[in-house]
Design an enzyme around this catalytic site. Structure first.
Site, mmCIF file in Angstrom:
data_model
loop_
_atom_site.group_PDB
_atom_site.id
_atom_site.type_symbol
_atom_site.label_atom_id
_atom_site.label_comp_id
_atom_site.label_asym_id
_atom_site.label_seq_id
_atom_site.Cartn_x
_atom_site.Cartn_y
_atom_site.Cartn_z
ATOM 1 N N HIS A 1 0.841 -1.196 0.000
ATOM 2 C CA HIS A 1 0.000 0.000 0.000
ATOM 3 C C HIS A 1 0.877 1.249 0.000
ATOM 4 O O HIS A 1 1.860 1.328 0.750
ATOM 5 C CB HIS A 1 -0.896 0.009 1.241
ATOM 6 C CG HIS A 1 -1.904 -1.106 1.272
ATOM 7 N ND1 HIS A 1 -3.259 -0.901 1.170
ATOM 8 C CD2 HIS A 1 -1.741 -2.458 1.371
ATOM 9 C CE1 HIS A 1 -3.892 -2.067 1.222
ATOM 10 N NE2 HIS A 1 -2.985 -3.032 1.349
ATOM 11 N N LEU B 1 -14.230 3.271 -4.560
ATOM 12 C CA LEU B 1 -15.660 2.986 -4.661
ATOM 13 C C LEU B 1 -15.913 1.641 -3.989
ATOM 14 O O LEU B 1 -15.582 0.581 -4.520
ATOM 15 C CB LEU B 1 -16.093 2.967 -6.123
ATOM 16 C CG LEU B 1 -15.634 4.175 -6.964
ATOM 17 C CD1 LEU B 1 -16.151 4.080 -8.389
ATOM 18 C CD2 LEU B 1 -16.078 5.481 -6.306
ATOM 19 N N SER C 1 -10.331 -3.540 -7.620
ATOM 20 C CA SER C 1 -9.436 -3.576 -6.466
ATOM 21 C C SER C 1 -8.948 -4.970 -6.103
ATOM 22 O O SER C 1 -7.999 -5.105 -5.327
ATOM 23 C CB SER C 1 -10.132 -2.955 -5.252
ATOM 24 O OG SER C 1 -11.167 -3.822 -4.798
ATOM 25 N N HIS D 1 -11.218 1.247 -7.787
ATOM 26 C CA HIS D 1 -10.475 2.485 -7.525
ATOM 27 C C HIS D 1 -10.444 3.298 -8.800
ATOM 28 O O HIS D 1 -10.220 2.751 -9.888
ATOM 29 C CB HIS D 1 -9.055 2.190 -7.068
ATOM 30 C CG HIS D 1 -8.986 1.437 -5.781
ATOM 31 N ND1 HIS D 1 -7.910 0.659 -5.411
ATOM 32 C CD2 HIS D 1 -9.876 1.342 -4.748
ATOM 33 C CE1 HIS D 1 -8.141 0.121 -4.239
ATOM 34 N NE2 HIS D 1 -9.315 0.510 -3.817
ATOM 35 N N ASP E 1 -15.248 6.725 -1.191
ATOM 36 C CA ASP E 1 -14.266 7.024 -0.137
ATOM 37 C C ASP E 1 -13.210 7.981 -0.695
ATOM 38 O O ASP E 1 -12.357 7.606 -1.489
ATOM 39 C CB ASP E 1 -13.617 5.720 0.333
ATOM 40 C CG ASP E 1 -12.654 5.931 1.503
ATOM 41 O OD1 ASP E 1 -12.426 7.098 1.872
ATOM 42 O OD2 ASP E 1 -12.119 4.930 2.014
ATOM 43 N N HIS F 1 36.192 23.027 10.738
ATOM 44 C CA HIS F 1 35.210 23.217 11.802
ATOM 45 C C HIS F 1 35.621 22.388 13.028
ATOM 46 O O HIS F 1 35.480 21.167 13.041
ATOM 47 C CB HIS F 1 33.828 22.780 11.295
ATOM 48 C CG HIS F 1 32.695 23.180 12.190
ATOM 49 N ND1 HIS F 1 31.368 23.107 11.788
ATOM 50 C CD2 HIS F 1 32.660 23.685 13.456
ATOM 51 C CE1 HIS F 1 30.591 23.517 12.767
ATOM 52 N NE2 HIS F 1 31.354 23.861 13.789
ATOM 53 N N ASP G 1 33.657 21.381 6.367
ATOM 54 C CA ASP G 1 32.372 21.613 5.716
ATOM 55 C C ASP G 1 32.598 22.038 4.271
ATOM 56 O O ASP G 1 33.248 23.069 4.014
ATOM 57 C CB ASP G 1 31.578 22.680 6.474
ATOM 58 C CG ASP G 1 31.196 22.220 7.868
ATOM 59 O OD1 ASP G 1 30.688 21.094 7.994
ATOM 60 O OD2 ASP G 1 31.413 22.987 8.832
ATOM 61 N N LYS H 1 40.679 1.734 -25.813
ATOM 62 C CA LYS H 1 40.915 0.413 -25.225
ATOM 63 C C LYS H 1 39.720 0.108 -24.328
ATOM 64 O O LYS H 1 39.585 0.644 -23.235
ATOM 65 C CB LYS H 1 42.207 0.378 -24.418
ATOM 66 C CG LYS H 1 42.578 -1.034 -23.981
ATOM 67 C CD LYS H 1 43.882 -1.073 -23.224
ATOM 68 C CE LYS H 1 44.298 -2.524 -22.973
ATOM 69 N NZ LYS H 1 43.244 -3.347 -22.381
#
Length: 811
Positions: free
Chosen positions: A122, A144, A178, A184, A233, A348, A356, A519
């Site tokens: 799902h 549906l 479905s 659906h 739905d 840092h 960083d 190559k």
């Protein structure tokens, strides 16, 4: 006894399949093996509907049971510790916890889900973007659902009514039965509205249907109102809700499927839900009726300038800092897009020293923390952890972040300047040449590792590697030579391939006398076409035909019969030769495995010389004459390629080779004939790095957690009096190669050393093997005592025998 199962490789990932004969659907006798087979065959049409969406799973570990005795089912959202490390995943923060969900983006993940009996998959109506940003919904869905006394026919009627409204809104709805009770309806969206807005529209649509058809439609979830009606739905458009993925199995008594359908089918009085065999047959026959759901509209979700204008990339940065407590710049406004290409690397001294690394992009400094600073040699990659985007003002920041604040410690600029961008693929790869004011110009690649939040901790999905690259050169291409007809008579058997000597650019005199080819990093093969049938022979005479069925196209690429000298090459996603991918395919022997590998690891046959055409031998003709005959004979198609040649322009050839990240260049004297089976100075290999084919004579175990595995290989090279020891190699292996080598070497074990001059330190814990395996290494140089220095493993050479191995020294 415990079921040890079968170890399989899917898309390059190893996976153990167990309990394959367990019955998952008792009513039909459908086993786990059948489920895995279904998902493997349906993957090409299922994956586009699940990719980049967090998946919730419904699992029936002991099968679905029967109507009288249903099997135990449980939902699973968060990933557990047994999840393979290669499964792509994303984290979702909830109010009081966070869950890590798999992304069903590939066949390997789909196979793993089937293995753990996750029958139903799902997903929500939205996707994660490439950088982990949660996009707006790209589809609307209506579920549906028939109440007591209603059925599929009533759902189809409501679907047609909803279609009329959706079409009037400019949408193109597509139905899915479905596999459970109802239907659906999906419609593609442009991604401009968030989940709340889409849910509101869907709710209003449901109310409109209910108002117009009160005897048939209900929009309220209460079960007492649903008898004889169809619930529309609308709630599954909520960003926290999910819907069964199209083509997913259902945990019903029979292996039913959420099956995309056509509107014509919905009009049939015989409409019914479909099982997996019916779905496989119809997809094979007519493809995916739902393909339009993912075609084109997703482009609206990409980070265009217009979309970026409404997206505050500094929101996370600001949330982590208080401008009244830290000297760091904390701008109040959202970042504006810029075209600048500045960079800064800051030293840092926080809780742990790190550097960083920041690149200006789209109005911010895209940032990575590099614990060991940028790499200084091309053989060592460093970890780079992507952090939040920083404001451009941070590019000049130096100072001390107070104790108690995020990142507390001293910050100084290690280097800064501008960069030239070569490639920027969000969340995947960045290649740029930095021009620093202190440390000069260097070319770096940042490559996302595909980390997943397990081995590397909660944030390892932000893990990248930074690699120091060679300087890029612009390739230039010279036109091919003119075509010249050929006239020699044929030889009866395919000639052995001609061999080259190792040299340098300085080896060649009178550059105009030479042609230059790339190559290619692959397996050498003689390709023979007779009466429309293709046969491939390796350099040592082994028949390779069955392993590479795609090269049957060669017979269609030419007219008549011919014999060619060629290279079998596997390309990666960037279109560059990848020797490790080639090796994984070359090991396959089963027809089913080879067929599957053709899709996951496509190969090409690079035909670079012609030795015979329609019964006439060309080996006595010059290179220029053979090259012209080759271009005349072969029409490129599919997997068949004729690689380009450069006439008298070595610099351009070398530049192209470096750009393509190839091994080097082959220089071929233009007036030279082809010398079958002989090594000749008329062909010269010019390599970018030093490499050597080697014979494996033994191995030493690793240390620590690798004590039960191969730690290094002991190597030799043939000489007149037998094998000479040339050192060992302990780097460059993949985990898969180490596992494969351990099994191979165990079967070749012997009591004594096949070489006599091994130093005591290397021989102390050595396991000796019969010297049959040939491999290849890269290395820095030869030591005065004839040992390899800084050797790195490139892979086994199944196309070579021990007799083929010679000392590679420039002539």
């Amino acid at each position: 006894m415990a079921d040890k199962g079968e170890m399989v490789e899917v898309d390059g990932h190893r996976l153990r399949l167990t309990n394959l004969d367990k019955v998952m659907y008792p009513a039909t006798g459908t086993t786990k093996r059948d489920v895995i087979d279904y998902y493997a065959r349906i993957a090409p049409v299922l994956l586009p509907h699940s990719t980049n969406r967090p998946a919730t799973r419904k699992r029936w570990v002991h099968g679905v049971g029967t109507a009288s005795k249903p099997g135990d089912m449980f939902f699973q959202k968060n990933l557990d510790d047994s999840t393979p490390g290669w499964v792509k995943r994303r984290e979702i923060e909830h109010k009081d916890h966070s869950n890590e969900y798999p992304l069903v983006n590939d066949l390997a993940t789909l196979t793993w889900l089937a293995q753990i009996a996750a029958l139903e998959i799902h997903v929500p109506q939205w996707q994660f973007g490439r950088t982990g940003v949660r996009h707006n919904p790209d589809r609307l869905v209506l579920d549906l659902d028939p109440g007591e006394g209603a059925g599929l026919a009533e759902c189809a009627e409501v679907a047609r009514l909803a279609r009329a409204i959706l079409t009037g809104m400019g949408l193109d709805p597509m139905p899915v039965t479905s596999g459970s009770k109802g239907i659906h309806l999906y419609a593609a969206l442009d991604g401009k509205q968030d989940s709340a807005a889409v849910s509101a529209v869907a709710h209003e649509l449901a109310r409109a249907l209910e108002a117009d058809h009160p005897d048939l439609v209900v929009s309220d979830m209460k079960k007492t109102l649903r008898d004889g009606k169809v619930l529309v739905d609308w709630s599954q458009n909520n960003g926290n809700k999910t819907t069964i993925t199209p083509y997913s199995l259902r945990g019903r008594e029979r292996p039913m499927v959420a099956a995309p359908r056509t509107w014509r089918e919905l009009a049939s009085k015989d409409l019914e839900h479909l099982d997996m065999e019916q779905v496989l047959a119809r997809v094979k026959r007519r493809g995916d009726p739902l393909a339009g759901l993912t075609a084109g509209h997703l482009g609206a979700l990409e980070p265009t300038e217009q979309r970026m204008a409404g997206f505050d990339r500094l929101e996370k940065y600001r949330s982590m800092r208080d401008g009244s407590k830290t000297p760091e710049p904390v701008p109040a406004d959202a970042a504006e897009p810029t075209d600048g290409q500045s960079f800064v690397i800051q030293e840092h001294h926080a809780r742990r020293l790190h550097y960083d690394f920041r690149l200006e992009h789209d109005g911010v400094l895209v940032s990575w923390a590099i614990p060991k600073n940028v790499p200084t040699d091309r053989k060592t990659n460093h970890l780079a952890v992507q952090t939040e985007d920083h404001p451009l003002e941070y590019g000049s920041f130096e100072g001390t972040i107070p104790k108690g604040e995020y990142g507390a410690g001293e910050v100084t600029i290690w280097d800064s300047g501008t960069y030239e961008l070569e490639k920027w693929r969000d969340g995947e790869e960045v290649i740029a040449t930095l021009h620093g004011e202190k440390h000069g110009s260097h070319r770096y690649a940042l490559i996302h590792t595909g980390g997943n939040g397990r081995a590397g901790g909660a944030h390892s999905s932000n893990n990248w590697l930074i690699h120091l690259m060679a300087d890029a050169d612009e390739p230039h291409h010279a036109p091919p030579p003119k075509k010249v007809p050929s006239k020699k008579r044929a030889t009866k058997a395919p000639p052995s391939p001609m061999l080259a000597t190792l040299g340098t650019a300085q080896t060649l005199r009178h550059e105009k006398d030479w042609a230059f080819e790339m190559k290619w990093d692959g397996y050498r093969a003689i390709a023979e076409v007779r009466d429309g049938t293709v046969r491939l022979l390796s350099r040592n005479g082994n028949d390779l035909t069955a392993a590479w069925p795609e090269f049957d196209e060669l017979a269609e690429a030419i007219d008549g019969d011919a014999i060619f000298d060629a290279e079998i090459v596997a390309l990666n996603k960037a279109g560059r030769p990848d020797f490790s991918r080639l090796q994984s395919r070359a090991k396959l022997t089963k027809k089913a495995e080879i067929t599957k590998a053709r899709e996951s690891t496509p190969a090409h046959l690079f035909v670079f010389d012609i030795l015979e055409r329609n019964g006439e031998s060309l080996v006595g003709e010059s290179y220029d004459e053979r090259r012209a005959a080759l271009l005349d004979a072969v029409t490129e198609r599919g997997a068949i390629r004729v690689p380009p040649a450069f006439e008298g322009d070595l610099d351009s050839a070398i530049a192209s080779s470096r750009e393509l990240k190839l091994e080097g260049v082959m220089a071929k004297r233009r007036d030279a004939v082809y010398r079958p089976g002989r090594r000749s100075d008329d062909w010269v290999k010019i390599k970018h790095h030093r490499s050597q084919e080697v014979v494996v004579v033994g191995w030493r175990p690793g240390a620590g957690n690798r004590s039960h595995r191969v730690g290094s290989l002991l190597l030799g090279i043939p000489e007149k009096d037998g094998l000479r020891y040339i050192g060992r190699v302990g780097t460059g292996f993949t985990e898969k190669e180490l596992d494969d080598l351990r099994g191979r070497l165990a079967r070749m074990q012997r009591a004594t050393s096949p070489v006599s001059d091994v130093p005591g330190a290397d021989a102390r814990d050595a396991h000796w093997v019969t010297p049959k395996l040939v491999g290849e290494v890269e290395f820095a140089e030869w030591t005065p005592t004839g040992r390899l220095r800084q050797a790195s493993w490139r892979g086994l050479r199944a196309d070579k025998t021990v007799a083929d191995v010679t000392l590679e020294t420039p002539s």
